[in-house]
Design an enzyme around this catalytic site. Sequence first.
Site, PDB file in Angstrom:
ATOM      1  CG  HIS A  74      -3.474   1.602   9.289  1.00 14.69           C
ATOM      2  ND1 HIS A  74      -3.044   2.965   8.826  1.00 14.69           N
ATOM      3  CD2 HIS A  74      -3.008   1.053   8.702  1.00 14.69           C
ATOM      4  CE1 HIS A  74      -2.094   2.567   7.431  1.00 14.69           C
ATOM      5  NE2 HIS A  74      -2.087   0.978   7.501  1.00 14.69           N
ATOM      6  CG  ASP A 127      -4.023   5.971   9.687  1.00 18.66           C
ATOM      7  OD1 ASP A 127      -3.526   5.680  10.624  1.00 18.66           O
ATOM      8  OD2 ASP A 127      -3.930   5.391   8.813  1.00 18.66           O
ATOM      9  CD  GLN A 222      -2.562  -2.894   1.298  1.00 13.84           C
ATOM     10  OE1 GLN A 222      -2.373  -2.678   0.257  1.00 13.84           O
ATOM     11  NE2 GLN A 222      -3.014  -1.862   2.013  1.00 13.84           N
ATOM     12  N   GLY A 223       2.412  -1.696   3.588  1.00 17.45           N
ATOM     13  CA  GLY A 223       3.555  -2.397   4.015  1.00 17.45           C
ATOM     14  C   GLY A 223       4.413  -0.639   4.125  1.00 17.45           C
ATOM     15  CG  ASP A 224       5.233   1.729   0.900  1.00 16.79           C
ATOM     16  OD1 ASP A 224       5.578   1.148   0.853  1.00 16.79           O
ATOM     17  OD2 ASP A 224       4.180   1.679  -0.119  1.00 16.79           O
TER      18      ASP A 224
HETATM   19  N1  ARG Z   1      -3.088   0.466   4.347  1.00 16.89           N
HETATM   20  C1  ARG Z   1      -2.015  -0.052   3.761  1.00 16.89           C
HETATM   21  C2  ARG Z   1      -0.403  -0.166   4.618  1.00 16.89           C
HETATM   22  O1  ARG Z   1      -1.078  -1.086   5.592  1.00 16.89           O
HETATM   23  C3  ARG Z   1      -1.653   1.191   3.147  1.00 16.89           C
HETATM   24  C4  ARG Z   1      -1.787   1.259   1.454  1.00 16.89           C
HETATM   25  C5  ARG Z   1      -1.502   2.200   1.100  1.00 16.89           C
HETATM   26  N2  ARG Z   1      -2.609   1.942  -0.555  1.00 16.89           N
HETATM   27  C6  ARG Z   1      -2.420   3.112  -1.591  1.00 16.89           C
HETATM   28  N3  ARG Z   1      -2.642   2.505  -2.527  1.00 16.89           N
HETATM   29  N4  ARG Z   1      -1.497   4.462  -1.526  1.00 16.89           N
HETATM   30  O2  ARG Z   1       0.578  -0.196   4.617  1.00 16.89           O
END
Ligand code: ARG
Length: 289
Positions: A74, A127, A222-224
């Site tokens: 993604h 993913d 987000q960002g991880d």
């Molecule tokens: N989809 C997110 C990204 O693009 C990572 C989200 C992880 N979220 C979580 N609640 N663990 O960085």
Amino acid sequence: MRSLTIALALFALTLLIGVGAVVHADGLPRPMIVGGTDVPDPNPYTYQVSVGTANSYFCGGSLIAANWVLSAAHCFVDAQTGAVTDAATLVVRVGLRLQSTATIDNNRAVIQLITHPSYDRATSLNDIALLQLATPASADWVVPTADAANDPALTVPGTTSTATGWGGLLGYDPSQSEPTGGQQYPDILHVVQMPIAASEICGINATQICAGEVAGGKDTCQGDSGGPLVVSNGPGGYIQVGVVSNGPGCAAAGYYGVYTRVGSFHNWIATVINPVTLLPQAYLPLVMR
Ligand code: ARG
């Protein structure tokens, strides 16, 4: 999701340091809102890489070979159109602890980006992605990956797992799209430990893992995305069992982070990294007696 990915300019990180949001003068780790700490120096999580462009980062990844990075599909597939990022625009940064100290020596060009052929934008299944680096990183930085055989024992619910990344520090509820007042991103790599949760409580697919505390407070964010979830593999060693994929909000009570289960994709990874060269076969004549 592509729409949720961050494209932080490195100068914005410098601004964060300027207001003292993340960097501590005494160099001691501090608990953060998503429940993690600054990684120590020297950084034990040598396999962690930053994935971005010439002047930004938007995802994490891990070195699973000196010239191969494991990440999330993604990160590279447009959530709306399904268009895949041109590998030529990508820069992977290896051996990095502070984003602000990145130099040309950390940079690696990407010669091949392979997103899983069955990655599903609607369900977030499969993913996973692989990036081939133009020049290798140190072979000593590589993390081993789980396979179908050792995965069940490595990911027993309750097992302590470790996630690393430069993603958002502030947790928020699934009803919000980001924390009130905006998200904060660290300059320094963060690490968080949390238990692997039972699949039944998270309602996930068998090719996924979920992790987090029932009470919330510890999560990736987000960002991880694309970064590694590892478990202990003997003294001082780690084995990667997950790839940061998605989750409702971040670190909210009663919710868990969702990770792609690396053990389910071992064969796909092996085939991409070591394609079987099909040699002309010599067949023995079948002799009927
Ligand atoms: N989809 C997110 C990204 O693009 C990572 C989200 C992880 N979220 C979580 N609640 N663990 O960085």
